[in-house]
Design a protein around this motif. Sequence first.
Motif, PDB file in Angstrom:
ATOM      1  N   TRP A 386       0.832  -1.203   0.000  1.00 13.19           N
ATOM      2  CA  TRP A 386       0.000   0.000   0.000  1.00 13.19           C
ATOM      3  C   TRP A 386       0.869   1.256   0.000  1.00 13.19           C
ATOM      4  O   TRP A 386       0.554   2.238  -0.681  1.00 13.19           O
ATOM      5  CB  TRP A 386      -0.940  -0.029   1.191  1.00 13.19           C
ATOM      6  CG  TRP A 386      -1.948   1.077   1.230  1.00 13.19           C
ATOM      7  CD1 TRP A 386      -2.101   2.016   2.212  1.00 13.19           C
ATOM      8  CD2 TRP A 386      -2.972   1.349   0.267  1.00 13.19           C
ATOM      9  NE1 TRP A 386      -3.150   2.860   1.908  1.00 13.19           N
ATOM     10  CE2 TRP A 386      -3.702   2.470   0.722  1.00 13.19           C
ATOM     11  CE3 TRP A 386      -3.337   0.758  -0.952  1.00 13.19           C
ATOM     12  CZ2 TRP A 386      -4.767   3.023   0.016  1.00 13.19           C
ATOM     13  CZ3 TRP A 386      -4.405   1.303  -1.668  1.00 13.19           C
ATOM     14  CH2 TRP A 386      -5.101   2.412  -1.185  1.00 13.19           C
ATOM     15  N   LEU A 387       1.969   1.243   0.723  1.00 12.17           N
ATOM     16  CA  LEU A 387       2.887   2.384   0.719  1.00 12.17           C
ATOM     17  C   LEU A 387       3.423   2.635  -0.683  1.00 12.17           C
ATOM     18  O   LEU A 387       3.540   3.788  -1.128  1.00 12.17           O
ATOM     19  CB  LEU A 387       4.046   2.132   1.686  1.00 12.17           C
ATOM     20  CG  LEU A 387       3.710   2.116   3.181  1.00 12.17           C
ATOM     21  CD1 LEU A 387       4.935   1.716   3.992  1.00 12.17           C
ATOM     22  CD2 LEU A 387       3.196   3.469   3.639  1.00 12.17           C
ATOM     23  N   GLU A 388       3.735   1.569  -1.408  1.00 12.45           N
ATOM     24  CA  GLU A 388       4.237   1.723  -2.774  1.00 12.45           C
ATOM     25  C   GLU A 388       3.159   2.262  -3.703  1.00 12.45           C
ATOM     26  O   GLU A 388       3.433   3.073  -4.597  1.00 12.45           O
ATOM     27  CB  GLU A 388       4.760   0.384  -3.287  1.00 12.45           C
ATOM     28  CG  GLU A 388       6.003  -0.102  -2.559  1.00 12.45           C
ATOM     29  CD  GLU A 388       6.484  -1.446  -3.066  1.00 12.45           C
ATOM     30  OE1 GLU A 388       5.640  -2.324  -3.348  1.00 12.45           O
ATOM     31  OE2 GLU A 388       7.698  -1.637  -3.187  1.00 12.45           O
ATOM     32  N   VAL A 389       1.924   1.837  -3.486  1.00  8.21           N
ATOM     33  CA  VAL A 389       0.814   2.326  -4.304  1.00  8.21           C
ATOM     34  C   VAL A 389       0.577   3.819  -4.062  1.00  8.21           C
ATOM     35  O   VAL A 389       0.405   4.606  -5.002  1.00  8.21           O
ATOM     36  CB  VAL A 389      -0.465   1.512  -4.008  1.00  8.21           C
ATOM     37  CG1 VAL A 389      -1.676   2.147  -4.686  1.00  8.21           C
ATOM     38  CG2 VAL A 389      -0.288   0.067  -4.466  1.00  8.21           C
ATOM     39  N   LEU A 390       0.560   4.222  -2.796  1.00 11.81           N
ATOM     40  CA  LEU A 390       0.370   5.639  -2.476  1.00 11.81           C
ATOM     41  C   LEU A 390       1.464   6.487  -3.111  1.00 11.81           C
ATOM     42  O   LEU A 390       1.199   7.599  -3.601  1.00 11.81           O
ATOM     43  CB  LEU A 390       0.369   5.842  -0.963  1.00 11.81           C
ATOM     44  CG  LEU A 390      -0.802   5.239  -0.182  1.00 11.81           C
ATOM     45  CD1 LEU A 390      -0.582   5.435   1.313  1.00 11.81           C
ATOM     46  CD2 LEU A 390      -2.122   5.856  -0.599  1.00 11.81           C
ATOM     47  N   ARG A 391       2.676   5.988  -3.124  1.00  8.59           N
ATOM     48  CA  ARG A 391       3.793   6.725  -3.713  1.00  8.59           C
ATOM     49  C   ARG A 391       3.631   6.796  -5.237  1.00  8.59           C
ATOM     50  O   ARG A 391       3.817   7.853  -5.843  1.00  8.59           O
ATOM     51  CB  ARG A 391       5.110   6.042  -3.347  1.00  8.59           C
ATOM     52  CG  ARG A 391       6.355   6.790  -3.806  1.00  8.59           C
ATOM     53  CD  ARG A 391       7.627   6.035  -3.428  1.00  8.59           C
ATOM     54  NE  ARG A 391       7.651   5.716  -2.011  1.00  8.59           N
ATOM     55  CZ  ARG A 391       7.667   4.473  -1.519  1.00  8.59           C
ATOM     56  NH1 ARG A 391       7.627   3.439  -2.335  1.00  8.59           N
ATOM     57  NH2 ARG A 391       7.705   4.271  -0.219  1.00  8.59           N
ATOM     58  N   ARG A 392       3.291   5.683  -5.861  1.00  6.21           N
ATOM     59  CA  ARG A 392       3.195   5.652  -7.321  1.00  6.21           C
ATOM     60  C   ARG A 392       2.103   6.558  -7.859  1.00  6.21           C
ATOM     61  O   ARG A 392       2.261   7.231  -8.882  1.00  6.21           O
ATOM     62  CB  ARG A 392       2.939   4.203  -7.789  1.00  6.21           C
ATOM     63  CG  ARG A 392       3.033   4.001  -9.285  1.00  6.21           C
ATOM     64  CD  ARG A 392       2.342   2.731  -9.753  1.00  6.21           C
ATOM     65  NE  ARG A 392       0.888   2.889  -9.833  1.00  6.21           N
ATOM     66  CZ  ARG A 392       0.054   1.994 -10.371  1.00  6.21           C
ATOM     67  NH1 ARG A 392       0.532   0.860 -10.854  1.00  6.21           N
ATOM     68  NH2 ARG A 392      -1.239   2.204 -10.404  1.00  6.21           N
ATOM     69  N   ASP A 393       0.946   6.583  -7.181  1.00  5.92           N
ATOM     70  CA  ASP A 393      -0.244   7.205  -7.764  1.00  5.92           C
ATOM     71  C   ASP A 393      -0.600   8.558  -7.171  1.00  5.92           C
ATOM     72  O   ASP A 393      -1.652   9.117  -7.490  1.00  5.92           O
ATOM     73  CB  ASP A 393      -1.441   6.252  -7.614  1.00  5.92           C
ATOM     74  CG  ASP A 393      -1.294   5.013  -8.482  1.00  5.92           C
ATOM     75  OD1 ASP A 393      -0.488   5.045  -9.421  1.00  5.92           O
ATOM     76  OD2 ASP A 393      -1.981   4.012  -8.208  1.00  5.92           O
ATOM     77  N   HIS A 394       0.251   9.120  -6.325  1.00  2.00           N
ATOM     78  CA  HIS A 394      -0.075  10.374  -5.650  1.00  2.00           C
ATOM     79  C   HIS A 394      -0.435  11.488  -6.627  1.00  2.00           C
ATOM     80  O   HIS A 394      -1.333  12.290  -6.354  1.00  2.00           O
ATOM     81  CB  HIS A 394       1.102  10.810  -4.780  1.00  2.00           C
ATOM     82  CG  HIS A 394       0.900  12.141  -4.139  1.00  2.00           C
ATOM     83  ND1 HIS A 394       0.247  12.293  -2.930  1.00  2.00           N
ATOM     84  CD2 HIS A 394       1.236  13.402  -4.533  1.00  2.00           C
ATOM     85  CE1 HIS A 394       0.194  13.573  -2.611  1.00  2.00           C
ATOM     86  NE2 HIS A 394       0.786  14.269  -3.561  1.00  2.00           N
ATOM     87  N   ASN A 395       0.244  11.579  -7.755  1.00  2.00           N
ATOM     88  CA  ASN A 395       0.089  12.730  -8.645  1.00  2.00           C
ATOM     89  C   ASN A 395      -1.175  12.716  -9.488  1.00  2.00           C
ATOM     90  O   ASN A 395      -1.501  13.730 -10.111  1.00  2.00           O
ATOM     91  CB  ASN A 395       1.294  12.828  -9.591  1.00  2.00           C
ATOM     92  CG  ASN A 395       2.578  13.163  -8.860  1.00  2.00           C
ATOM     93  OD1 ASN A 395       2.571  13.476  -7.674  1.00  2.00           O
ATOM     94  ND2 ASN A 395       3.693  13.074  -9.569  1.00  2.00           N
ATOM     95  N   HIS A 396      -1.886  11.605  -9.541  1.00  2.00           N
ATOM     96  CA  HIS A 396      -3.047  11.514 -10.443  1.00  2.00           C
ATOM     97  C   HIS A 396      -4.230  12.318  -9.881  1.00  2.00           C
ATOM     98  O   HIS A 396      -4.776  11.974  -8.825  1.00  2.00           O
ATOM     99  CB  HIS A 396      -3.468  10.058 -10.633  1.00  2.00           C
ATOM    100  CG  HIS A 396      -2.525   9.270 -11.480  1.00  2.00           C
ATOM    101  ND1 HIS A 396      -2.488   9.409 -12.850  1.00  2.00           N
ATOM    102  CD2 HIS A 396      -1.577   8.357 -11.154  1.00  2.00           C
ATOM    103  CE1 HIS A 396      -1.559   8.586 -13.338  1.00  2.00           C
ATOM    104  NE2 HIS A 396      -0.992   7.948 -12.335  1.00  2.00           N
ATOM    105  N   PRO A 397      -4.670  13.368 -10.582  1.00  2.00           N
ATOM    106  CA  PRO A 397      -5.810  14.146 -10.070  1.00  2.00           C
ATOM    107  C   PRO A 397      -7.103  13.366 -10.040  1.00  2.00           C
ATOM    108  O   PRO A 397      -8.003  13.681  -9.260  1.00  2.00           O
ATOM    109  CB  PRO A 397      -5.898  15.325 -11.051  1.00  2.00           C
ATOM    110  CG  PRO A 397      -5.224  14.857 -12.297  1.00  2.00           C
ATOM    111  CD  PRO A 397      -4.138  13.932 -11.839  1.00  2.00           C
ATOM    112  N   CYS A 398      -7.217  12.320 -10.877  1.00  2.25           N
ATOM    113  CA  CYS A 398      -8.465  11.553 -10.917  1.00  2.25           C
ATOM    114  C   CYS A 398      -8.736  10.833  -9.606  1.00  2.25           C
ATOM    115  O   CYS A 398      -9.899  10.627  -9.236  1.00  2.25           O
ATOM    116  CB  CYS A 398      -8.447  10.551 -12.073  1.00  2.25           C
ATOM    117  SG  CYS A 398      -7.195   9.243 -11.906  1.00  2.25           S
TER     118      CYS A 398
END
Length: 613
Positions: A386-398
Amino acid sequence: MTEPLHPRPQLTRASWTDLCGTWQFAYDDENRGVKERWFSRKEPFGREITVPFPPESAASGIDDPAYHPVVWYRRTFTVTPEDRAGRLLLHFGAVDYRAQVWVNGQLVARHEGGHAPFTADLTSVLTEDEEQVVTVRAEDDPRDLAQPRGKQGWKPGPHAIWYHRTTGIWQPVWLERVPGTYIRSLRLTPDLDRSALHVQVTLNEAPRGELRLRVRLFLRGERLASDLYELNGAELSRDIALDQGRLVRDHREILWSPRHPNLVDVEVTLLRGEEVLDDVRSYTGLRSALIRDGHFLLNHSPFYPKLVLAQNYWPESHLAAPSEEAIRREVELVKELGFNGVRIHQKVEDPRFLYWCDRLGLLVWGEAANAYTFTPESQERLTREWLEVLRRDHNHPCIVTWVPLNESWGVPNLERDPAQRDFVRAMYHLTKALDPSRPAIGNDGWQLVAGDILGIHDYTPEGKTLLERYGTREAVERTLTSVQPGHYPLLPASRVRAGEPVMLTEFGGISFAPSQGERWWGYGTVQDEEAFLTKYAELVGAVLDCEGIAGFCYTQLTDTEQESNGLLHADRRPKMNPARLRAINGGYPRSMPAEFLIETHLAAESRDDEVRR
């Protein structure tokens, strides 16, 4: 010919090499490949597979859904003198579940987590030859219920609400040439209250000598900002000021929303003097997402999420999308049916799907793939991934909401075990600590331990029952404490209400009655298209008429294996006229009386724009 979309749209460079396609392949049912050093041999690989499709799927060319807990891949690639000038990185979008990677017989990466990316630096293991060899071992134990797996089944075939498995490589693999010191990550966080964009840039190492970083923002080619910073370490964190007056005056042309998915292009350049060392491209959407007074707010205005539950699973390729075109088409289909968002269920989606949600304007609830047992190991596994997911997808405004846990998956004894409730709280608070810019839900569906939204799963087949349970705010409070729509109570005894909005985050599940001998799973059946539309209008109309409901998520977008309760067939053909579904979904919610006026004004502004053009 259209160039392929970069597999990581939020951090792109001009130079990258796609390694998808034909690889050599082998099963290792006896788990002897490491001992026999398959990573430095060619002869064990007697088959071919098409990457990134899992071997259980037809698209892979293997099409074998049986138990094979260990699989191996092998292929060659070539390097140029330019590749040797700096560093050469090997990226994997996702490998399910546990991966080891060798290049030229040297171990270069280990990773655990089937839905998160990882990278290997190949620089030190390249040989003098032009041709190099990469070997991958993937281990995915189908019976390990402590492993975050989502909807992947543990029995030989699909059963109940679980599907065929996805083992090994299932997202893109690519090479990327970078300089010795390069931009490793970029984190972009809009702050509308302060009229600023927070930018955090991280290098792979502390700079050697004097380096500068240039950040430029563009909106449809117009430069919004251009800042230059001196680097004093491997990380830079700055706020870039935006024109406050323009954000207010021209909000429709600048802010991101499903109706107006405006994107700001971001260019980040690493400089030594005037020499460009590294240059990456990204983008962001200027928007806010928060909870206030029982409503979800988008850009500080009440917004009613009309989501559809999406498994994003394809018959021919399973969790992997069959093509880039299929990824974009999935987003287009959701919008054509009249939904403004999607809840990705028990899957972390390919970044290219999120890119099209960003670009075309579709809200996303990001969800983890869960385990099914509660053990120290299952907690550690889910938390790390989950930590890796939060890091990967933070920038997506959607992405406007995070959901680490579905219902009581992986926490099966919430009612009686304080440790399990503490884990849900911990996941919620960890998510909020790492990303306070979005709402988060600890667990969604029932036994709601912690979260900014109370998401209820209620598959009652009658619209009148929905109105009885949620039609007024008083009815909602009564339902939360006294009614049990599913398997478990909605609120644990210790939960204290704090004005959270209530959303119906799973309901519906209508399907056509199965024919004789047809496998089926669903929540209610009808005989034909007209009966389907009538029942759908009854349920959606009732939800929209509920004063106590602040948003919904209908189950579900597509038929998936035996779950035949989709609005679309598994091959994405509509089951009925999409325009009729869109008209039903376009109704105005009673909980937001200003919605009609907002939509009327937005339509008038759009007409004015067309006239001016």
